[in-house]
Design an enzyme around this catalytic site. Structure first.
Site, PDB file in Angstrom:
ATOM      1  N   SER A 127       0.826  -1.211   0.000  1.00 21.64           N
ATOM      2  CA  SER A 127       0.000   0.000   0.000  1.00 21.64           C
ATOM      3  C   SER A 127       0.854   1.252   0.000  1.00 21.64           C
ATOM      4  O   SER A 127       1.956   1.274   0.553  1.00 21.64           O
ATOM      5  CB  SER A 127      -0.853  -0.046   1.262  1.00 21.64           C
ATOM      6  OG  SER A 127      -1.320   1.227   1.568  1.00 21.64           O
ATOM      7  N   TYR A 152      -1.447  -0.427  10.857  1.00 22.09           N
ATOM      8  CA  TYR A 152      -1.707  -0.949   9.501  1.00 22.09           C
ATOM      9  C   TYR A 152      -0.444  -0.787   8.661  1.00 22.09           C
ATOM     10  O   TYR A 152       0.005  -1.724   7.991  1.00 22.09           O
ATOM     11  CB  TYR A 152      -2.874  -0.180   8.870  1.00 22.09           C
ATOM     12  CG  TYR A 152      -3.086  -0.504   7.388  1.00 22.09           C
ATOM     13  CD1 TYR A 152      -3.760  -1.654   6.997  1.00 22.09           C
ATOM     14  CD2 TYR A 152      -2.603   0.339   6.387  1.00 22.09           C
ATOM     15  CE1 TYR A 152      -3.956  -1.958   5.654  1.00 22.09           C
ATOM     16  CE2 TYR A 152      -2.790   0.042   5.042  1.00 22.09           C
ATOM     17  CZ  TYR A 152      -3.456  -1.098   4.685  1.00 22.09           C
ATOM     18  OH  TYR A 152      -3.637  -1.388   3.354  1.00 22.09           O
ATOM     19  N   LYS A 182       2.164  -3.720   6.920  1.00 18.90           N
ATOM     20  CA  LYS A 182       2.594  -3.774   5.514  1.00 18.90           C
ATOM     21  C   LYS A 182       4.120  -3.703   5.445  1.00 18.90           C
ATOM     22  O   LYS A 182       4.763  -4.434   4.681  1.00 18.90           O
ATOM     23  CB  LYS A 182       2.005  -2.603   4.714  1.00 18.90           C
ATOM     24  CG  LYS A 182       0.530  -2.717   4.430  1.00 18.90           C
ATOM     25  CD  LYS A 182       0.202  -3.809   3.417  1.00 18.90           C
ATOM     26  CE  LYS A 182      -1.281  -3.870   3.087  1.00 18.90           C
ATOM     27  NZ  LYS A 182      -1.741  -5.144   2.579  1.00 18.90           N
TER      28      LYS A 182
HETATM   29  P1  NAD Z   1     -11.230  -6.221   1.660  1.00 13.60           P
HETATM   30  O1  NAD Z   1     -11.411  -6.080   3.141  1.00 13.60           O
HETATM   31  O2  NAD Z   1     -12.387  -5.890   0.786  1.00 13.60           O
HETATM   32  O3  NAD Z   1     -10.702  -7.695   1.312  1.00 13.60           O
HETATM   33  C1  NAD Z   1      -9.872  -8.420   2.179  1.00 13.60           C
HETATM   34  C2  NAD Z   1     -10.479  -9.805   2.284  1.00 13.60           C
HETATM   35  O4  NAD Z   1      -9.667 -10.560   3.191  1.00 13.60           O
HETATM   36  C3  NAD Z   1     -11.918  -9.780   2.859  1.00 13.60           C
HETATM   37  O5  NAD Z   1     -12.766 -10.499   1.969  1.00 13.60           O
HETATM   38  C4  NAD Z   1     -11.800 -10.492   4.213  1.00 13.60           C
HETATM   39  O6  NAD Z   1     -12.956 -11.245   4.514  1.00 13.60           O
HETATM   40  C5  NAD Z   1     -10.541 -11.349   3.982  1.00 13.60           C
HETATM   41  N1  NAD Z   1      -9.812 -11.676   5.206  1.00 13.60           N
HETATM   42  C6  NAD Z   1      -9.338 -10.820   6.157  1.00 13.60           C
HETATM   43  N2  NAD Z   1      -8.720 -11.521   7.144  1.00 13.60           N
HETATM   44  C7  NAD Z   1      -8.817 -12.847   6.785  1.00 13.60           C
HETATM   45  C8  NAD Z   1      -8.390 -14.064   7.373  1.00 13.60           C
HETATM   46  N3  NAD Z   1      -7.781 -14.079   8.577  1.00 13.60           N
HETATM   47  N4  NAD Z   1      -8.625 -15.225   6.715  1.00 13.60           N
HETATM   48  C9  NAD Z   1      -9.275 -15.247   5.511  1.00 13.60           C
HETATM   49  N5  NAD Z   1      -9.712 -14.112   4.906  1.00 13.60           N
HETATM   50  C10 NAD Z   1      -9.492 -12.929   5.538  1.00 13.60           C
HETATM   51  O7  NAD Z   1      -9.950  -5.349   1.266  1.00 13.60           O
HETATM   52  P2  NAD Z   1      -9.470  -4.864  -0.178  1.00 13.60           P
HETATM   53  O8  NAD Z   1      -9.765  -3.409  -0.296  1.00 13.60           O
HETATM   54  O9  NAD Z   1      -9.942  -5.799  -1.212  1.00 13.60           O
HETATM   55  O10 NAD Z   1      -7.908  -5.006   0.042  1.00 13.60           O
HETATM   56  C11 NAD Z   1      -7.176  -6.137  -0.405  1.00 13.60           C
HETATM   57  C12 NAD Z   1      -5.698  -5.904  -0.120  1.00 13.60           C
HETATM   58  O11 NAD Z   1      -5.287  -4.696  -0.767  1.00 13.60           O
HETATM   59  C13 NAD Z   1      -5.384  -5.711   1.371  1.00 13.60           C
HETATM   60  O12 NAD Z   1      -4.140  -6.314   1.632  1.00 13.60           O
HETATM   61  C14 NAD Z   1      -5.263  -4.200   1.533  1.00 13.60           C
HETATM   62  O13 NAD Z   1      -4.414  -3.862   2.605  1.00 13.60           O
HETATM   63  C15 NAD Z   1      -4.638  -3.847   0.195  1.00 13.60           C
HETATM   64  N6  NAD Z   1      -4.868  -2.437  -0.152  1.00 13.60           N
HETATM   65  C16 NAD Z   1      -6.150  -1.946  -0.233  1.00 13.60           C
HETATM   66  C17 NAD Z   1      -6.358  -0.598  -0.552  1.00 13.60           C
HETATM   67  C18 NAD Z   1      -7.752  -0.012  -0.613  1.00 13.60           C
HETATM   68  O14 NAD Z   1      -7.890   1.222  -0.538  1.00 13.60           O
HETATM   69  N7  NAD Z   1      -8.793  -0.818  -0.754  1.00 13.60           N
HETATM   70  C19 NAD Z   1      -5.262   0.219  -0.825  1.00 13.60           C
HETATM   71  C20 NAD Z   1      -3.974  -0.315  -0.738  1.00 13.60           C
HETATM   72  C21 NAD Z   1      -3.790  -1.660  -0.407  1.00 13.60           C
HETATM   73  N1  UFG Z   2     -12.231  10.586   4.182  1.00 17.92           N
HETATM   74  C1  UFG Z   2     -13.164  11.483   4.675  1.00 17.92           C
HETATM   75  N2  UFG Z   2     -14.363  10.982   5.087  1.00 17.92           N
HETATM   76  C2  UFG Z   2     -14.679   9.650   5.025  1.00 17.92           C
HETATM   77  C3  UFG Z   2     -13.720   8.740   4.504  1.00 17.92           C
HETATM   78  C4  UFG Z   2     -12.500   9.255   4.092  1.00 17.92           C
HETATM   79  O1  UFG Z   2     -12.910  12.689   4.752  1.00 17.92           O
HETATM   80  O2  UFG Z   2     -15.796   9.254   5.435  1.00 17.92           O
HETATM   81  C5  UFG Z   2     -10.927  11.089   3.705  1.00 17.92           C
HETATM   82  C6  UFG Z   2      -9.762  10.519   4.496  1.00 17.92           C
HETATM   83  O3  UFG Z   2      -9.414  11.394   5.545  1.00 17.92           O
HETATM   84  C7  UFG Z   2      -8.667  10.441   3.436  1.00 17.92           C
HETATM   85  C8  UFG Z   2      -9.395  10.263   2.117  1.00 17.92           C
HETATM   86  O4  UFG Z   2     -10.758  10.609   2.376  1.00 17.92           O
HETATM   87  O5  UFG Z   2      -8.018  11.663   3.309  1.00 17.92           O
HETATM   88  C9  UFG Z   2      -9.310   8.841   1.643  1.00 17.92           C
HETATM   89  O6  UFG Z   2      -9.688   8.010   2.726  1.00 17.92           O
HETATM   90  P1  UFG Z   2      -9.868   6.452   2.551  1.00 17.92           P
HETATM   91  O7  UFG Z   2     -10.288   5.915   3.886  1.00 17.92           O
HETATM   92  O8  UFG Z   2     -10.745   6.165   1.390  1.00 17.92           O
HETATM   93  O9  UFG Z   2      -8.411   5.984   2.151  1.00 17.92           O
HETATM   94  P2  UFG Z   2      -7.022   6.044   2.936  1.00 17.92           P
HETATM   95  O10 UFG Z   2      -6.104   6.834   2.077  1.00 17.92           O
HETATM   96  O11 UFG Z   2      -7.156   6.479   4.326  1.00 17.92           O
HETATM   97  O12 UFG Z   2      -6.608   4.514   2.990  1.00 17.92           O
HETATM   98  C10 UFG Z   2      -6.869   3.673   1.864  1.00 17.92           C
HETATM   99  C11 UFG Z   2      -7.081   2.239   2.350  1.00 17.92           C
HETATM  100  C12 UFG Z   2      -5.800   1.659   2.871  1.00 17.92           C
HETATM  101  C13 UFG Z   2      -4.729   1.838   1.840  1.00 17.92           C
HETATM  102  C14 UFG Z   2      -4.584   3.285   1.450  1.00 17.92           C
HETATM  103  C15 UFG Z   2      -3.587   3.485   0.343  1.00 17.92           C
HETATM  104  O13 UFG Z   2      -8.090   2.187   3.355  1.00 17.92           O
HETATM  105  O14 UFG Z   2      -5.988   0.285   3.085  1.00 17.92           O
HETATM  106  O15 UFG Z   2      -5.829   3.761   0.962  1.00 17.92           O
HETATM  107  O16 UFG Z   2      -3.319   4.857   0.193  1.00 17.92           O
HETATM  108  F1  UFG Z   2      -3.560   1.360   2.280  1.00 17.92           F
END
Ligand code: NAD
Ligand code: UFG
Length: 342
Positions: free
Chosen positions: A126, A155, A159
């Site tokens: 991330s 978090y 990572k």
């Molecule tokens: P998500 O929560 O939608 O998906 C994660 C999945 O993992 C879920 O379906 C959950 O049920 C499963 N899970 C969690 N713990 C588990 C366990 N112990 N055993 C089996 N399954 C388990 O999240 P996502 O947004 O799809 O993210 C996927 C990956 O991408 C994560 O590693 C997250 O950190 C990374 N990531 C996400 C974002 C974002 O903004 N969505 C950004 C950067 C990185």
């Molecule tokens: N935000 C608000 N109100 C909300 C939700 C978010 O103002 O209800 C703002 C947050 O402060 C942030 C921006 O919108 O500035 C984006 O927030 P997100 O929660 O959508 O995303 P983050 O950047 O905090 O984190 C996300 C994922 C992480 C991942 C990261 C990568 O949740 O898992 O992006 O940059 F690692």
């Protein structure tokens, strides 16, 4: 005839998109998820898109015995590791849960990978791993080589630690690791059947905005406005999930094509190279959907980074990484999806 067997955690947001696209590209996927942040309903939608159901096991990554049965049953070539707890604010409330779920049990998974000689992994890292610094935006973006220690939230720490563990495994156990650092993924699959569907009120910005737009939530909480940014609200780089997954497949094919035997640990930032503030996202959404979205400035969300963006050279030069879908298009499509399904 399918080319590879992959094991992945998919019923979540990014994983479900990955399964569909890998399957469409002739890779066989096997899905494992404990449904802690996803729903079995997604499987029905996946079947609708693909015309068949990929193999699915409701198993917790922490259950090593059950996981081992799955490793015995299939001859895996690759692991795509999405299973994670991922809310920055929650990680500060429950740091032990985050370390337990994200690190300890990933190690159990790596033990199985080593035992069954499955040494290829794509890891979802991330942009959160980048330390905040206010920089001259013309020159000093983060590169993949920037040090990412000094984590401000658990978090991020999980990572960071996992990246170091995978790096060790690549050097000493000959794992081949594609470490992808996503910026902020948004929107849903182009089929409109799968989307970001958290089990609770969304943490992430885009699904929250859409739920306000369809009147499921009263207003958007904007986490304060006193940051040193363009309009004092947080700044991020938002990447369409369809672009993101396309680049998983390209990255994957790059490793396969190069067939590197020696240690391999490669990091790529995946981004659009456009940074946007929360207010800009809100205003752009309003413009695209022709609708006002109520909002309030509220408390600061602790331990968040004000600005996250990066250097684009490496993924661009080595993988020819480019995104195709604009923010406006993503928001328009997202709206169509939420509006049709409300
Ligand atoms: P998500 O929560 O939608 O998906 C994660 C999945 O993992 C879920 O379906 C959950 O049920 C499963 N899970 C969690 N713990 C588990 C366990 N112990 N055993 C089996 N399954 C388990 O999240 P996502 O947004 O799809 O993210 C996927 C990956 O991408 C994560 O590693 C997250 O950190 C990374 N990531 C996400 C974002 C974002 O903004 N969505 C950004 C950067 C990185
Ligand atoms: N935000 C608000 N109100 C909300 C939700 C978010 O103002 O209800 C703002 C947050 O402060 C942030 C921006 O919108 O500035 C984006 O927030 P997100 O929660 O959508 O995303 P983050 O950047 O905090 O984190 C996300 C994922 C992480 C991942 C990261 C990568 O949740 O898992 O992006 O940059 F690692």
């Amino acid at each position: 005839m399918k080319k590879n067997v992959l094991i992945t955690w998919w019923l979540g947001y990014i994983g479900s998109h990955a399964v569909v696209e890998f399957e469409k590209n002739w890779y066989k996927t096997v899905i494992v998820d404990n449904l802690s942040n996803s729903s079995i309903e997604a499987l029905i939608w996946i079947e609708k898109i693909l015309g068949y159901k990929p193999d699915f096991f409701e198993v917790d990554i922490r259950d090593k015995n059950k996981l081992e049965e799955i490793f015995k049953k299939y001859n895996f070539d690759w692991v795509i590791h999405f299973a994670w707890l991922k809310a920055v604010w929650e990680s500060c409330l429950k740091p032990l849960d985050y370390h337990d779920n994200n690190i300890l049990w990933s190690i159990r998974l790596f033990e199985l990978m080593d035992k069954y000689n499955v040494k290829n992994i794509i890891f979802s890292s991330s942009a959160t791993v980048y330390k905040e610094k206010f920089v001259d935006k013309n020159f000093n973006w983060y590169t993949e080589n920037d040090l990412t220690w000094d984590c401000t939230n658990p978090y991020w720490t999980t990572k960071f630690i996992l990246e170091q563990i995978l790096r060790d495994l690549s050097i000493h156990l000959k794992f081949r690791v594609m470490n992808l650092r996503y910026f902020n993924p948004i929107w849903a699959h182009t089929s409109w059947y799968i989307w970001e569907d958290p089990n609770w009120i969304p943490n992430n910005l885009l699904p929250y905005i859409m739920k306000v737009a369809i009147w499921e939530l009263p207003y958007l909480n904007i986490f304060w406005n006193d940051y040193s940014t363009i309009d004092w609200t947080w700044v991020r780089d938002y990447i369409d999930v369809n672009d993101l997954i396309e680049w998983h497949i390209k990255a994957f094919q790059y490793i396969e094509k190069n067939n590197i035997d020696l240690w391999f640990f490669n990091i790529y930032n995946l981004w659009t190279w456009k940074w946007v503030s929360v207010l800009e996202i809100l205003k752009t959404t309003e413009k695209v959907i022709w609708k006002e979205i109520p909002y309030k400035f509220v408390w600061r969300r602790d331990w968040d980074l004000a600005e996250v963006y990066c250097n684009r050279e490496k993924a661009y030069k080595e993988l020819w990484f480019k995104t195709k879908i604009s923010l406006e298009e993503s928001l328009r499509n997202s709206w169509k999806f939420y509006n049709n399904n409300k």
